[in-house]
Design a protein around this motif. Structure first.
Motif, mmCIF file in Angstrom:
data_model
loop_
_atom_site.group_PDB
_atom_site.id
_atom_site.type_symbol
_atom_site.label_atom_id
_atom_site.label_comp_id
_atom_site.label_asym_id
_atom_site.label_seq_id
_atom_site.Cartn_x
_atom_site.Cartn_y
_atom_site.Cartn_z
ATOM 1 N N CYS A 257 -2.053 -1.064 -6.003
ATOM 2 C CA CYS A 257 -1.490 -0.749 -7.313
ATOM 3 C C CYS A 257 -2.380 0.303 -7.962
ATOM 4 C CB CYS A 257 -1.424 -2.002 -8.175
ATOM 5 S SG CYS A 257 -0.864 -1.726 -9.883
ATOM 6 N N SER A 258 -1.764 1.302 -8.592
ATOM 7 C CA SER A 258 -2.538 2.343 -9.259
ATOM 8 C C SER A 258 -1.664 3.008 -10.315
ATOM 9 C CB SER A 258 -3.065 3.362 -8.247
ATOM 10 O OG SER A 258 -3.997 4.248 -8.849
ATOM 11 N N ILE A 259 -2.152 4.115 -10.849
ATOM 12 C CA ILE A 259 -1.455 4.851 -11.908
ATOM 13 C C ILE A 259 -0.441 5.794 -11.286
ATOM 14 C CG2 ILE A 259 -1.756 6.401 -13.870
ATOM 15 C CD1 ILE A 259 -4.734 5.463 -13.907
ATOM 16 N N SER A 260 0.750 5.827 -11.852
ATOM 17 C CA SER A 260 1.771 6.773 -11.410
ATOM 18 C C SER A 260 1.568 8.093 -12.152
ATOM 19 C CB SER A 260 3.173 6.225 -11.689
ATOM 20 O OG SER A 260 4.156 7.174 -11.320
ATOM 21 N N GLY A 261 1.245 9.144 -11.422
ATOM 22 C CA GLY A 261 0.969 10.421 -12.051
ATOM 23 C C GLY A 261 -0.190 10.316 -13.012
ATOM 24 N N SER A 262 0.016 10.787 -14.246
ATOM 25 C CA SER A 262 -1.032 10.702 -15.252
ATOM 26 C C SER A 262 -0.887 9.469 -16.131
ATOM 27 C CB SER A 262 -1.017 11.971 -16.122
ATOM 28 O OG SER A 262 0.254 12.161 -16.703
ATOM 29 N N GLY A 263 0.093 8.588 -15.800
ATOM 30 C CA GLY A 263 0.314 7.382 -16.560
ATOM 31 C C GLY A 263 1.221 7.638 -17.757
ATOM 32 N N PRO A 264 1.530 6.590 -18.508
ATOM 33 C CA PRO A 264 0.977 5.238 -18.453
ATOM 34 C C PRO A 264 1.650 4.316 -17.441
ATOM 35 C CG PRO A 264 2.516 5.359 -20.252
ATOM 36 C CD PRO A 264 2.470 6.732 -19.653
ATOM 37 N N SER A 265 2.701 4.810 -16.747
ATOM 38 C CA SER A 265 3.362 3.950 -15.761
ATOM 39 C C SER A 265 2.397 3.607 -14.637
ATOM 40 C CB SER A 265 4.593 4.641 -15.182
ATOM 41 O OG SER A 265 5.592 4.815 -16.157
ATOM 42 N N LEU A 266 2.541 2.404 -14.131
ATOM 43 C CA LEU A 266 1.799 1.965 -12.959
ATOM 44 C C LEU A 266 2.778 1.752 -11.816
ATOM 45 C CD1 LEU A 266 -0.281 1.378 -15.244
ATOM 46 C CD2 LEU A 266 -0.994 -0.626 -13.938
ATOM 47 N N PHE A 267 2.310 1.956 -10.592
ATOM 48 C CA PHE A 267 3.144 1.687 -9.433
ATOM 49 C C PHE A 267 2.406 0.727 -8.509
ATOM 50 C CE2 PHE A 267 0.306 4.570 -7.360
ATOM 51 C CZ PHE A 267 0.345 4.225 -6.020
ATOM 52 N N ALA A 268 3.184 0.006 -7.738
ATOM 53 C CA ALA A 268 2.629 -0.822 -6.665
ATOM 54 C C ALA A 268 3.492 -0.625 -5.438
ATOM 55 C CB ALA A 268 2.601 -2.296 -7.073
ATOM 56 N N LEU A 269 2.891 -0.680 -4.274
ATOM 57 C CA LEU A 269 3.630 -0.653 -3.017
ATOM 58 C C LEU A 269 3.557 -2.032 -2.389
ATOM 59 C CD1 LEU A 269 2.602 2.781 -1.429
ATOM 60 C CD2 LEU A 269 4.736 2.191 -2.590
ATOM 61 N N SER A 270 4.674 -2.460 -1.811
ATOM 62 C CA SER A 270 4.755 -3.789 -1.217
ATOM 63 C C SER A 270 5.517 -3.731 0.095
ATOM 64 C CB SER A 270 5.475 -4.772 -2.157
ATOM 65 O OG SER A 270 4.803 -4.890 -3.390
ATOM 66 N N ARG A 271 5.301 -4.724 0.915
ATOM 67 C CA ARG A 271 6.086 -4.875 2.141
ATOM 68 C C ARG A 271 7.250 -5.806 1.844
ATOM 69 N NH1 ARG A 271 3.971 -6.306 8.309
ATOM 70 N NH2 ARG A 271 6.012 -5.940 9.308
ATOM 71 N N GLY A 272 8.441 -5.231 1.791
ATOM 72 C CA GLY A 272 9.638 -6.030 1.573
ATOM 73 C C GLY A 272 10.101 -6.030 0.125
ATOM 74 N N LEU A 273 11.424 -6.090 -0.032
ATOM 75 C CA LEU A 273 12.041 -6.073 -1.361
ATOM 76 C C LEU A 273 11.666 -7.310 -2.172
ATOM 77 C CD1 LEU A 273 14.011 -4.895 -3.442
ATOM 78 C CD2 LEU A 273 15.884 -5.987 -2.178
ATOM 79 N N GLU A 274 11.662 -8.481 -1.523
ATOM 80 C CA GLU A 274 11.373 -9.723 -2.247
ATOM 81 C C GLU A 274 9.995 -9.682 -2.893
ATOM 82 O OE1 GLU A 274 11.119 -14.574 -1.445
ATOM 83 O OE2 GLU A 274 11.872 -13.239 0.127
ATOM 84 N N THR A 275 9.001 -9.205 -2.138
ATOM 85 C CA THR A 275 7.647 -9.115 -2.690
ATOM 86 C C THR A 275 7.593 -8.105 -3.827
ATOM 87 O OG1 THR A 275 6.642 -9.692 -0.565
ATOM 88 C CG2 THR A 275 5.231 -8.592 -2.161
ATOM 89 N N ALA A 276 8.261 -6.967 -3.646
ATOM 90 C CA ALA A 276 8.268 -5.925 -4.688
ATOM 91 C C ALA A 276 8.857 -6.443 -5.990
ATOM 92 C CB ALA A 276 9.040 -4.707 -4.201
ATOM 93 N N GLU A 277 9.888 -7.287 -5.881
ATOM 94 C CA GLU A 277 10.486 -7.858 -7.091
ATOM 95 C C GLU A 277 9.555 -8.877 -7.750
ATOM 96 O OE1 GLU A 277 14.194 -9.212 -5.489
ATOM 97 O OE2 GLU A 277 15.240 -7.326 -5.993
#
Length: 309
Positions: A257-277
């Motif tokens: 998980c980190s900052i998306s672009g310059s923020g303030p949005s954050l993004f996370a990457l996950s394996r699988g849709l269920e985990t991402a939700e």
């Protein structure tokens, strides 16, 4: 064809360790441009919605407008005029490539109406000019993935060298946008101008590791490499509740998980849709604990880029 409606996707730039060189597209949110030919030269921006009246109608100050103008100059068709309506479907200053999506939608629409004299990739320099208007720098880590789709690497700016790489099919992104705003120019101004060699080496290792992890579908390697030791420690101070939200994402199963672009949005990457939700619920919950409202988007990596809608 006299009119076209084009939707261009939001993007996540930097992707933790890849400052100004990594970016990927998501399914939503995004921006829409409706472009119509007119009989006289010149571009008229007739309408902008979703911006609360903050974006300029002057062509040379508007990211989509200037992108179209530069495109027409390049193909030698300044005799062709357009009327443009821009519909913003994402917040300004969100760290989701809002200005890039507008520029991409605009220049893609113009190329469609002119009979596609240029390839999709050849449109990139004109979309980058939109970014120059928006933040003073013609960077490509947002316009690249918004225009081309997928995950891109900007290997070089001079000459421009964009690399598109495959990503695992089961890789999903969670993006959470809190109701705070971070200005891109401000976020760039606080960055250190000199980086210690030890940090540079560590960051280079993460950049190489993330690239390899994506290509090999090695989720553990992706997770180990989603670390930013240079930019995140500085920019995160501009985002309320950053540490708590990141911790919540990781506890819910995110790879990173980190900052998306310059923020303030954050993004996370996950394996699988269920985990991402699940990660989306955890991240918005952490913001809510601090009485900060937020909106979450869950998406695979968008491989299409702009589409005629």
């Amino acid at each position: 064809m006299e009119q076209v409606r084009v939707y261009a996707p939001a993007t996540v730039a930097n992707v933790a360790c890849g400052f100004d060189i990594f970016g990927f597209a998501v399914d939503r949110p995004g921006d829409e441009v409706v472009l119509t030919k007119k009989d006289t030269p010149g571009i008229i921006i007739s309408e902008i919605t979703g911006d609360e009246g903050r974006l300029p109608l002057e062509v040379h100050k508007n990211t989509a407008g200037i992108a179209i103008q530069k495109y027409l100059e390049h193909i030698g068709r300044t005799d062709q005029g357009f009327t443009m309506a821009l519909h913003k479907d994402m917040p300004l200053g969100s760290g989701l490539g809002s200005s890039a999506a507008s520029a991409v939608a605009g220049v893609f629409a113009a190329n469609e109406l002119m009979g596609k004299p240029l390839s999709q990739k050849e449109l990139l320099p004109f979309a980058m000019e939109g970014e120059r208007v928006a933040c003073g720098s013609a960077h490509a880590d947002n316009v690249g993935p918004s225009l081309l789709g997928g995950f891109v690497i900007i290997r070089s700016y001079n000459p421009l060298d964009i690399i598109e790489i495959k990503v695992p099919e089961d890789l999903f992104a969670t993006i959470v946008h809190p109701q705070v705003e971070v200005n891109t120019k401000d976020a760039r101004s606080i960055l250190e101008r000199e980086i210690p060699l030890s940090k540079t080496i560590e960051q280079m290792g993460n950049v190489a590791g993330l690239t390899a992890g994506l290509l090999l579908s090695d989720y553990e390697l992706i997770s180990r490499s989603l670390e930013d030791v240079i930019i995140e420690p500085i920019r995160s101070i501009l985002i309320p509740q950053f540490k708590e939200v990141k911790s919540a994402a990781m506890a819910a199963g995110a790879l990173g998980c980190s900052i998306s672009g310059s923020g303030p949005s954050l993004f996370a990457l996950s394996r699988g849709l269920e985990t991402a939700e699940k990660v989306a619920v955890a991240m918005t919950g952490a913001f809510k604990d601090a009485e900060i409202e937020s909106e979450a988007y869950v998406s695979g990596i968008n491989q299409r880029g702009p589409v005629v809608s």
